[in-house]
Design a protein around this motif. Structure first.
Motif, PDB file in Angstrom:
ATOM      1  N   VAL A  89      63.217 -91.376  72.018  1.00 46.20           N
ATOM      2  CA  VAL A  89      64.038 -90.517  72.877  1.00 46.20           C
ATOM      3  C   VAL A  89      64.632 -91.321  74.024  1.00 46.20           C
ATOM      4  CG1 VAL A  89      63.984 -88.559  74.469  1.00 46.20           C
ATOM      5  CG2 VAL A  89      62.792 -88.416  72.273  1.00 46.20           C
ATOM      6  N   ALA A  90      63.808 -92.144  74.673  1.00 50.04           N
ATOM      7  CA  ALA A  90      64.288 -92.950  75.799  1.00 50.04           C
ATOM      8  C   ALA A  90      65.418 -93.876  75.368  1.00 50.04           C
ATOM      9  CB  ALA A  90      63.131 -93.761  76.387  1.00 50.04           C
ATOM     10  N   ALA A  91      65.251 -94.548  74.233  1.00 46.45           N
ATOM     11  CA  ALA A  91      66.256 -95.482  73.746  1.00 46.45           C
ATOM     12  C   ALA A  91      67.544 -94.763  73.356  1.00 46.45           C
ATOM     13  CB  ALA A  91      65.700 -96.263  72.561  1.00 46.45           C
ATOM     14  N   ALA A  92      67.416 -93.620  72.686  1.00 46.18           N
ATOM     15  CA  ALA A  92      68.597 -92.881  72.240  1.00 46.18           C
ATOM     16  C   ALA A  92      69.383 -92.332  73.429  1.00 46.18           C
ATOM     17  CB  ALA A  92      68.190 -91.753  71.305  1.00 46.18           C
ATOM     18  N   LEU A  93      68.699 -91.733  74.395  1.00 46.84           N
ATOM     19  CA  LEU A  93      69.398 -91.148  75.541  1.00 46.84           C
ATOM     20  C   LEU A  93      70.101 -92.209  76.379  1.00 46.84           C
ATOM     21  CD1 LEU A  93      66.897 -88.421  76.841  1.00 46.84           C
ATOM     22  CD2 LEU A  93      68.821 -88.172  75.263  1.00 46.84           C
ATOM     23  N   SER A  94      69.533 -93.409  76.411  1.00 44.59           N
ATOM     24  CA  SER A  94      70.143 -94.469  77.226  1.00 44.59           C
ATOM     25  C   SER A  94      71.530 -94.849  76.733  1.00 44.59           C
ATOM     26  CB  SER A  94      69.248 -95.713  77.219  1.00 44.59           C
ATOM     27  OG  SER A  94      69.299 -96.379  75.963  1.00 44.59           O
ATOM     28  N   ARG A  95      71.822 -94.548  75.479  1.00 47.14           N
ATOM     29  CA  ARG A  95      73.092 -94.971  74.898  1.00 47.14           C
ATOM     30  C   ARG A  95      74.230 -93.975  75.157  1.00 47.14           C
ATOM     31  NH1 ARG A  95      75.069 -95.760  68.651  1.00 47.14           N
ATOM     32  NH2 ARG A  95      77.040 -96.685  69.238  1.00 47.14           N
ATOM     33  N   VAL A  96      73.925 -92.763  75.567  1.00 46.03           N
ATOM     34  CA  VAL A  96      74.936 -91.710  75.626  1.00 46.03           C
ATOM     35  C   VAL A  96      76.053 -92.032  76.612  1.00 46.03           C
ATOM     36  CG1 VAL A  96      75.350 -89.286  76.193  1.00 46.03           C
ATOM     37  CG2 VAL A  96      73.347 -89.932  74.828  1.00 46.03           C
ATOM     38  N   CYS A  97      75.718 -92.365  77.848  1.00 47.65           N
ATOM     39  CA  CYS A  97      76.760 -92.600  78.855  1.00 47.65           C
ATOM     40  C   CYS A  97      77.685 -93.768  78.507  1.00 47.65           C
ATOM     41  CB  CYS A  97      76.130 -92.803  80.229  1.00 47.65           C
ATOM     42  SG  CYS A  97      77.352 -92.991  81.564  1.00 47.65           S
ATOM     43  N   PRO A  98      77.148 -94.948  78.139  1.00 44.95           N
ATOM     44  CA  PRO A  98      78.068 -96.028  77.777  1.00 44.95           C
ATOM     45  C   PRO A  98      78.966 -95.691  76.599  1.00 44.95           C
ATOM     46  CG  PRO A  98      75.769 -96.669  77.416  1.00 44.95           C
ATOM     47  CD  PRO A  98      75.757 -95.412  78.199  1.00 44.95           C
ATOM     48  N   ASP A  99      78.462 -94.944  75.637  1.00 41.89           N
ATOM     49  CA  ASP A  99      79.288 -94.560  74.495  1.00 41.89           C
ATOM     50  C   ASP A  99      80.428 -93.631  74.903  1.00 41.89           C
ATOM     51  OD1 ASP A  99      77.855 -96.040  72.703  1.00 41.89           O
ATOM     52  OD2 ASP A  99      77.509 -94.405  71.300  1.00 41.89           O
ATOM     53  N   TYR A 131      81.937 -83.926  82.295  1.00 42.06           N
ATOM     54  CA  TYR A 131      81.336 -84.397  81.049  1.00 42.06           C
ATOM     55  C   TYR A 131      80.716 -85.780  81.246  1.00 42.06           C
ATOM     56  CZ  TYR A 131      81.291 -85.873  76.071  1.00 42.06           C
ATOM     57  OH  TYR A 131      80.941 -86.328  74.829  1.00 42.06           O
ATOM     58  N   LEU A 132      81.433 -86.673  81.925  1.00 41.05           N
ATOM     59  CA  LEU A 132      80.891 -88.004  82.199  1.00 41.05           C
ATOM     60  C   LEU A 132      79.683 -87.934  83.123  1.00 41.05           C
ATOM     61  CD1 LEU A 132      81.741 -90.895  81.298  1.00 41.05           C
ATOM     62  CD2 LEU A 132      83.420 -89.142  80.770  1.00 41.05           C
ATOM     63  N   LEU A 133      79.723 -87.006  84.097  1.00 34.28           N
ATOM     64  CA  LEU A 133      78.578 -86.830  84.980  1.00 34.28           C
ATOM     65  C   LEU A 133      77.350 -86.416  84.173  1.00 34.28           C
ATOM     66  CD1 LEU A 133      77.170 -86.489  87.729  1.00 34.28           C
ATOM     67  CD2 LEU A 133      78.160 -84.178  87.845  1.00 34.28           C
ATOM     68  N   THR A 134      77.538 -85.483  83.246  1.00 33.55           N
ATOM     69  CA  THR A 134      76.431 -85.039  82.388  1.00 33.55           C
ATOM     70  C   THR A 134      75.896 -86.192  81.546  1.00 33.55           C
ATOM     71  OG1 THR A 134      77.408 -82.829  82.262  1.00 33.55           O
ATOM     72  CG2 THR A 134      75.750 -83.392  80.606  1.00 33.55           C
ATOM     73  N   ALA A 135      76.800 -86.987  80.973  1.00 27.16           N
ATOM     74  CA  ALA A 135      76.389 -88.131  80.161  1.00 27.16           C
ATOM     75  C   ALA A 135      75.602 -89.133  80.991  1.00 27.16           C
ATOM     76  CB  ALA A 135      77.611 -88.805  79.539  1.00 27.16           C
ATOM     77  N   ALA A 136      76.030 -89.352  82.237  1.00 24.54           N
ATOM     78  CA  ALA A 136      75.321 -90.278  83.122  1.00 24.54           C
ATOM     79  C   ALA A 136      73.908 -89.786  83.416  1.00 24.54           C
ATOM     80  CB  ALA A 136      76.102 -90.469  84.417  1.00 24.54           C
ATOM     81  N   VAL A 137      73.778 -88.490  83.662  1.00 26.40           N
ATOM     82  CA  VAL A 137      72.454 -87.912  83.929  1.00 26.40           C
ATOM     83  C   VAL A 137      71.549 -88.076  82.711  1.00 26.40           C
ATOM     84  CG1 VAL A 137      71.204 -85.762  84.373  1.00 26.40           C
ATOM     85  CG2 VAL A 137      73.279 -86.293  85.669  1.00 26.40           C
ATOM     86  N   VAL A 138      72.092 -87.827  81.528  1.00 30.45           N
ATOM     87  CA  VAL A 138      71.313 -87.970  80.291  1.00 30.45           C
ATOM     88  C   VAL A 138      70.799 -89.409  80.152  1.00 30.45           C
ATOM     89  CG1 VAL A 138      71.477 -87.999  77.769  1.00 30.45           C
ATOM     90  CG2 VAL A 138      72.435 -86.081  79.060  1.00 30.45           C
ATOM     91  N   ALA A 185      75.184 -96.429  85.529  1.00 35.50           N
ATOM     92  CA  ALA A 185      75.408 -95.056  85.063  1.00 35.50           C
ATOM     93  C   ALA A 185      75.791 -94.144  86.230  1.00 35.50           C
ATOM     94  CB  ALA A 185      74.153 -94.530  84.364  1.00 35.50           C
ATOM     95  N   ALA A 186      75.064 -94.282  87.352  1.00 36.47           N
ATOM     96  CA  ALA A 186      75.388 -93.466  88.530  1.00 36.47           C
ATOM     97  C   ALA A 186      76.769 -93.831  89.080  1.00 36.47           C
ATOM     98  CB  ALA A 186      74.321 -93.681  89.608  1.00 36.47           C
ATOM     99  N   GLY A 187      77.080 -95.122  89.074  1.00 34.87           N
ATOM    100  CA  GLY A 187      78.401 -95.554  89.530  1.00 34.87           C
ATOM    101  C   GLY A 187      79.519 -95.005  88.665  1.00 34.87           C
TER     102      GLY A 187
END
Length: 450
Positions: free
Chosen positions: A250-260, A412-419, A320-322
């Motif tokens: 889960v940790a590895a998968a969620l980390s990929r969402v924002c950059p994608d 949407y990008l804010l949500t992805a960053a939080v994820v 991600a926050a930036g």
């Protein structure tokens, strides 16, 4: 987040002689993947509706063509399961040779595939099957490419060594656009639609041959040799990942969402927004993206190296926050319809992406123990790709069509960053000592005797 302070670089294990060769071998496969992605995107929009899905309704042909394109994404998790399992059981090198062959042969065959006019309905069916094969190959390629470079390198510099696979997107995009630019400058539009697009696909054979030659000359990674020496290969790696490493997955998968999602914004949707809303030309947008991609060739490995010296999760999380803070600023910057501001904005946006994407490979792989790395990394990467980059362009388009502005896109990008930040919070810091002990134990007389 807990804090990890790497040991001084002067005390790290010297990288083996084959480390740079492994770095290049890793880069080759992912570059081919994104070269294919860029070429296939252009062909899906301009060529395939006419060649493989002809009919009275041009829009239906376009939808069918894009559906064939999507098959490649949907097939990636299947490739992650198939090749991830094999990579932890029989080794990285053998599987990576197979995945590059699968991707390369499928891409070349698409370039040689007769159209609907020649073989009828068999043409689109074969196209979909070849796209399926590409997706399966890509699903197994990334995890192995990352391990190939990182497991030859110093585990205390995994951020840098793992970044080889991450350079693939900008490198592949630059190569694809270079080929397309040459074709556009030397042949007519009619010739491109007739046979020129085939040249772009067939040219990938050069990259495949280069990659295969390098991979044939490589030995198996030192880490897998150590696992094999101890007889510790997992019998059912996929099952073990789900039962023993669910948090890591889960940790590895969620980390990929924002950059994608961020990459989809700056390489796909920005072209739609800048041309339709701001009245800029396609050439303006493509130039901005290419300049940003060129910067990424340097920024991605640099970002990986930075996270070897500073806490990886912290650097990744700050990027991600930036990103969340930057997106509203980017849209405000380009409202003046300045090509310069668009270019600067895209370069900065892709720089934020680089500081997540550069260390991403290291972060994902180090969530899993060495014996489950291939399966765990491949599953996390491919599953996250389906919910991240695969659907992001569609979501961007739907939000823009519904509102006519960029506010929901920024949300949407804010949500992805939080994820992604949640994924980083769930994960663990690098544990290079685990790998050092594995390599040391495998060299003992007991391990060698077994």
């Amino acid at each position: 987040m807990t804090t990890y302070n790497p040991a001084p670089q002067s005390g790290t294990r010297k990288a083996p002689a084959g480390a740079m060769k492994a770095y290049i071998a890793s880069l080759t496969g992912t570059s081919l993947e994104y070269y294919d992605f860029a070429i296939y995107s252009v062909a899906s929009a301009l060529v395939f509706p006419k060649v493989f899905f002809p009919g009275n309704d041009e829009f239906v042909g376009l939808l069918l063509s894009f559906s064939a394109f999507a098959v490649g994404y949907l097939a990636r998790p299947l490739g992650g399961v198939i090749f991830g399992r094999l990579g932890d059981k029989i080794g990285r090198k053998q599987v990576l040779f197979i995945t590059l062959m699968v991707i390369g042969i499928a891409t070349v065959l698409i370039g040689a595939l007769p159209g609907y006019a020649s073989i009828g309905v068999a043409a689109p069916i074969i196209l979909v099957l070849l796209r399926l094969a590409q997706g399966i190959g890509v699903g197994g390629e990334w995890g192995g490419a990352v391990l190939l470079s990182s497991e030859f390198g110093d585990p205390k510099r995994r951020g840098f060594w793992s970044s080889a696979a991450q350079i693939g997107p900008p490198a592949g995009n630059l190569m694809a656009n270079g080929v397309l630019a040459v074709l556009a400058a030397t042949i007519s539009t009619e010739a491109f639609l007739d046979w020129g697009w085939r040249v772009a696909f067939l040219a990938s054979a050069l990259l495949v041959v280069f990659g295969l030659v390098i991979r044939l000359k490589l030995e198996e990674t030192p880490v897998f040799k150590a696992i094999k020496a101890q007889g510790d290969q997992p019998k059912a790696p996929i099952k073990e990942v789900f039962t023993k490493e669910p948090r890591a997955l889960v940790a590895a998968a969620l980390s990929r969402v924002c950059p994608d999602v961020l990459y989809a914004l700056f390489t796909v949707f920005v072209a739609v927004y800048a041309t339709k809303e701001l009245g800029m030309t396609t050439g303006n947008v493509l130039s901005a993206i290419l300049i940003g991609s060129a910067f990424q060739l340097v920024l991605i490995p640099a970002a990986g190296a930075v996270t070897d010296r500073f806490n990886r999760r912290l650097v990744y999380g700050l990027a991600a926050a930036g990103t969340a803070l930057y997106i509203p600023l980017f849209f405000l910057m380009i409202q003046g319809r300045s090509v310069l501001m668009l270019t600067v904005g895209v370069v900065i946006g892709l720089a934020f992406h680089a500081f997540m994407y550069g260390p991403q490979a290291a972060y994902i792989t180090e969530q899993f123990p060495a014996r489950l790395r291939y399966a765990g990394s491949s599953l996390a990467y491919t599953l996250a790709g389906v919910i991240g980059g695969a659907v992001a362009p569609l979501i961007f388009t739907a939000l823009y069509a519904a509102t006519g502005n960029w506010f929901l896109i920024a949300a949407y990008l804010l949500t992805a960053a939080v994820v992604t930040i949640v994924g980083l919070a769930l994960g663990r810091d690098p544990q290079p000592d685990e790998e050092e002990r594995l390599l040391q134990d495998s060299s003992t007389p007991t391990a060698q005797a077994s």
